[in-house]
Design a protein around this motif. Structure first.
Motif, PDB file in Angstrom:
ATOM      1  N   ARG A  41       0.839  -1.210   0.000  1.00 42.09           N
ATOM      2  CA  ARG A  41       0.000   0.000   0.000  1.00 42.09           C
ATOM      3  C   ARG A  41       0.871   1.255   0.000  1.00 42.09           C
ATOM      4  NH1 ARG A  41      -3.145  -3.070   3.686  1.00 42.09           N
ATOM      5  NH2 ARG A  41      -2.063  -2.070   5.432  1.00 42.09           N
ATOM      6  N   ARG A  42       1.936   1.229   0.786  1.00 46.98           N
ATOM      7  CA  ARG A  42       2.825   2.389   0.854  1.00 46.98           C
ATOM      8  C   ARG A  42       3.520   2.609  -0.495  1.00 46.98           C
ATOM      9  NH1 ARG A  42       5.279   0.678   4.919  1.00 46.98           N
ATOM     10  NH2 ARG A  42       3.818   1.476   6.453  1.00 46.98           N
ATOM     11  N   THR A  43       3.895   1.536  -1.160  1.00 43.50           N
ATOM     12  CA  THR A  43       4.504   1.655  -2.480  1.00 43.50           C
ATOM     13  C   THR A  43       3.502   2.192  -3.493  1.00 43.50           C
ATOM     14  OG1 THR A  43       5.954  -0.218  -1.974  1.00 43.50           O
ATOM     15  CG2 THR A  43       5.739   0.398  -4.283  1.00 43.50           C
ATOM     16  N   GLY A  44       2.248   1.742  -3.399  1.00 44.83           N
ATOM     17  CA  GLY A  44       1.213   2.261  -4.290  1.00 44.83           C
ATOM     18  C   GLY A  44       0.989   3.751  -4.093  1.00 44.83           C
ATOM     19  N   LEU A  45       0.964   4.182  -2.831  1.00 44.77           N
ATOM     20  CA  LEU A  45       0.817   5.609  -2.547  1.00 44.77           C
ATOM     21  C   LEU A  45       1.987   6.398  -3.102  1.00 44.77           C
ATOM     22  CD1 LEU A  45      -0.575   7.981  -1.084  1.00 44.77           C
ATOM     23  CD2 LEU A  45       0.694   7.325   0.979  1.00 44.77           C
ATOM     24  N   TYR A  46       3.166   5.864  -2.927  1.00 45.12           N
ATOM     25  CA  TYR A  46       4.379   6.516  -3.445  1.00 45.12           C
ATOM     26  C   TYR A  46       4.300   6.664  -4.964  1.00 45.12           C
ATOM     27  CZ  TYR A  46       9.366   6.882  -4.644  1.00 45.12           C
ATOM     28  OH  TYR A  46      10.569   7.259  -5.172  1.00 45.12           O
ATOM     29  N   ALA A  47       3.850   5.611  -5.653  1.00 52.09           N
ATOM     30  CA  ALA A  47       3.740   5.672  -7.113  1.00 52.09           C
ATOM     31  C   ALA A  47       2.668   6.658  -7.548  1.00 52.09           C
ATOM     32  CB  ALA A  47       3.444   4.278  -7.672  1.00 52.09           C
ATOM     33  N   VAL A  48       1.539   6.683  -6.832  1.00 51.40           N
ATOM     34  CA  VAL A  48       0.443   7.593  -7.188  1.00 51.40           C
ATOM     35  C   VAL A  48       0.873   9.051  -7.058  1.00 51.40           C
ATOM     36  CG1 VAL A  48      -1.826   8.406  -6.411  1.00 51.40           C
ATOM     37  CG2 VAL A  48      -1.411   5.971  -6.683  1.00 51.40           C
ATOM     38  N   ILE A  49       1.764   9.324  -6.134  1.00 54.48           N
ATOM     39  CA  ILE A  49       2.241  10.697  -5.947  1.00 54.48           C
ATOM     40  C   ILE A  49       3.365  11.030  -6.916  1.00 54.48           C
ATOM     41  CG2 ILE A  49       3.386  12.272  -4.338  1.00 54.48           C
ATOM     42  CD1 ILE A  49       1.948  10.845  -2.074  1.00 54.48           C
ATOM     43  N   VAL A  50       4.360  10.164  -7.012  1.00 56.53           N
ATOM     44  CA  VAL A  50       5.579  10.477  -7.758  1.00 56.53           C
ATOM     45  C   VAL A  50       5.363  10.454  -9.266  1.00 56.53           C
ATOM     46  CG1 VAL A  50       7.910   9.655  -8.287  1.00 56.53           C
ATOM     47  CG2 VAL A  50       7.134   9.761  -5.929  1.00 56.53           C
ATOM     48  N   VAL A  51       4.653   9.459  -9.776  1.00 61.33           N
ATOM     49  CA  VAL A  51       4.513   9.325 -11.229  1.00 61.33           C
ATOM     50  C   VAL A  51       3.791  10.521 -11.857  1.00 61.33           C
ATOM     51  CG1 VAL A  51       3.499   7.940 -13.081  1.00 61.33           C
ATOM     52  CG2 VAL A  51       4.700   6.819 -11.200  1.00 61.33           C
ATOM     53  N   PRO A  52       2.607  10.925 -11.366  1.00 60.14           N
ATOM     54  CA  PRO A  52       1.963  12.104 -11.977  1.00 60.14           C
ATOM     55  C   PRO A  52       2.791  13.379 -11.834  1.00 60.14           C
ATOM     56  CG  PRO A  52       0.389  10.862 -10.658  1.00 60.14           C
ATOM     57  CD  PRO A  52       1.739  10.313 -10.345  1.00 60.14           C
ATOM     58  N   LEU A  53       3.421  13.566 -10.666  1.00 66.10           N
ATOM     59  CA  LEU A  53       4.235  14.767 -10.481  1.00 66.10           C
ATOM     60  C   LEU A  53       5.447  14.764 -11.407  1.00 66.10           C
ATOM     61  CD1 LEU A  53       4.190  15.265  -6.591  1.00 66.10           C
ATOM     62  CD2 LEU A  53       2.944  16.554  -8.335  1.00 66.10           C
ATOM     63  N   SER A  54       6.030  13.587 -11.638  1.00 65.46           N
ATOM     64  CA  SER A  54       7.176  13.498 -12.543  1.00 65.46           C
ATOM     65  C   SER A  54       6.772  13.842 -13.979  1.00 65.46           C
ATOM     66  CB  SER A  54       7.778  12.091 -12.494  1.00 65.46           C
ATOM     67  OG  SER A  54       8.260  11.786 -11.208  1.00 65.46           O
ATOM     68  N   LEU A  55       5.642  13.303 -14.407  1.00 70.99           N
ATOM     69  CA  LEU A  55       5.181  13.584 -15.765  1.00 70.99           C
ATOM     70  C   LEU A  55       4.809  15.053 -15.920  1.00 70.99           C
ATOM     71  CD1 LEU A  55       2.948  10.440 -16.441  1.00 70.99           C
ATOM     72  CD2 LEU A  55       5.235  10.893 -17.310  1.00 70.99           C
ATOM     73  N   ALA A  56       4.056  15.583 -14.954  1.00 73.69           N
ATOM     74  CA  ALA A  56       3.627  16.977 -15.040  1.00 73.69           C
ATOM     75  C   ALA A  56       4.818  17.920 -14.948  1.00 73.69           C
ATOM     76  CB  ALA A  56       2.612  17.289 -13.934  1.00 73.69           C
ATOM     77  N   GLY A  57       5.759  17.624 -14.052  1.00 74.02           N
ATOM     78  CA  GLY A  57       6.929  18.477 -13.909  1.00 74.02           C
ATOM     79  C   GLY A  57       7.812  18.461 -15.140  1.00 74.02           C
ATOM     80  N   GLY A  58       8.058  17.269 -15.695  1.00 73.82           N
ATOM     81  CA  GLY A  58       8.868  17.179 -16.900  1.00 73.82           C
ATOM     82  C   GLY A  58       8.228  17.903 -18.071  1.00 73.82           C
ATOM     83  N   LEU A  59       6.899  17.788 -18.198  1.00 68.47           N
ATOM     84  CA  LEU A  59       6.196  18.474 -19.278  1.00 68.47           C
ATOM     85  C   LEU A  59       6.229  19.986 -19.081  1.00 68.47           C
ATOM     86  CD1 LEU A  59       4.489  18.406 -21.818  1.00 68.47           C
ATOM     87  CD2 LEU A  59       2.463  18.008 -20.397  1.00 68.47           C
ATOM     88  N   ALA A  60       6.057  20.435 -17.840  1.00 72.82           N
ATOM     89  CA  ALA A  60       6.086  21.870 -17.556  1.00 72.82           C
ATOM     90  C   ALA A  60       7.452  22.471 -17.887  1.00 72.82           C
ATOM     91  CB  ALA A  60       5.734  22.116 -16.084  1.00 72.82           C
ATOM     92  N   PHE A  61       8.518  21.788 -17.497  1.00 76.27           N
ATOM     93  CA  PHE A  61       9.858  22.278 -17.810  1.00 76.27           C
ATOM     94  C   PHE A  61      10.095  22.296 -19.322  1.00 76.27           C
ATOM     95  CE2 PHE A  61      11.579  20.858 -13.443  1.00 76.27           C
ATOM     96  CZ  PHE A  61      11.283  22.101 -12.917  1.00 76.27           C
TER      97      PHE A  61
END
Length: 280
Positions: A41-61
């Motif tokens: 569950r903790r790994t799932g939460l980590y993925a739910v937070i990190v993956v969208p932020l990584s995609l959005a941040g990379g696209l924004a930059f």
């Protein structure tokens, strides 16, 4: 993989030759182990937070650095550099920065009269792990930047002449044409994030398990991801058979998630050429 699969059906401890075939016992134990479910569950939460932020941040930059500005190549290099720094060096840098007694962050906070914060233990450890994972956004930025530069300028100009504003051009032209790259990075990010191990281990406080560490790894409970549990089963408890079973369970979870994402891609990924090679 075949060896690991066979190993998961034994009670091998990695050292002695006294092992036996236990069948599905390791898998049954894993499915009834609260620690396994908690770490998953903790790994799932980590993925739910990190993956969208990584995609959005990379696209924004990428959008930001796709503008015609002076010395844009220098800025692109600066944003990309963190992604090529080895993860070990990055984790140790973060550990030094967020150290309670000698860290830079607490040093800055002390200027404003704020007491030192124990960043590397619960409840703040998970936040620092997320920040560490977002440090290398430059890798995704480069991929998105290549995609942005491949978008035909005449499409954007035609939409602009038809009265479409910047947001509508981005939403209806840029984003659909970038969807294959979003899909590509989404799959790779999910696979990589669900296998995260090195970062939590390196970010563990020097005090070890006495500072709220989990399963003899020194990793705080907040950062006790699934692979940290697997690591502990192998190298702390010498349960090679059980650890192999945990790895195969993770393999099936990652496979299921990847298949779901690939099945969903037909609804939101746009390709200029269909499967028969004809342009859409």
């Amino acid at each position: 993989m075949v060896y690991a699969l066979l190993l998961s059906f034994t009670n091998f401890d990695g050292l002695s030759g006294n092992w036996s075939w236990v069948g599905w016992q390791n898998y049954t134990t894993a499915l009834h182990d609260p620690l396994v479910w908690a770490s998953l569950r903790r790994t799932g939460l980590y993925a739910v937070i990190v993956v969208p932020l990584s995609l959005a941040g990379g696209l924004a930059f990428a959008v930001l650095l796709n503008q015609r500005i002076r010395a844009v190549g220098v800025f692109r290099t600066i944003f990309y550099l963190p992604s090529v720094v080895p993860i070990v060096a990055t984790a140790l840098m973060f550990k030094l920065m967020f150290d309670r007694d000698t860290g830079l962050i607490n040093g800055i906070l002390s200027w404003f009269g704020i007491d030192a914060v124990s960043w590397l233990i619960d409840p703040h450890a998970f936040l620092i792990l997320v920040l560490l994972s977002l440090w290398g956004l430059g890798g995704g930025m480069v991929v998105f930047l290549a995609g942005l530069q491949a978008i035909p300028a005449e499409l954007l100009e035609a939409a602009s002449m038809d009265g479409a504003g910047p947001w509508r051009r981005f939403w209806h032209i840029t984003l659909p044409l970038l969807s294959p790259m979003i899909f590509f990075q989404l799959v790779l990010s999910l696979i990589g994030t669900l296998q995260t191990l090195v970062q939590p281990l390196l970010m563990a406080p020097a005090t070890g398990g006495n500072a709220g560490g989990a399963v003899d790894t020194g990793v705080p409970q907040g950062n006790h991801l699934y692979m940290v549990n697997v690591y502990a089963q192998f190298f702390s408890y010498q349960k090679f058979g059980y650890g192999a079973a945990l790895l195969w369970i993770l393999f099936l979870v990652i496979l299921a998630v990847t298949v779901l994402v690939m099945r969903s891609s037909a609804r939101w990924v746009y390709y200029e050429v269909d499967q028969d090679g004809a342009e859409q």
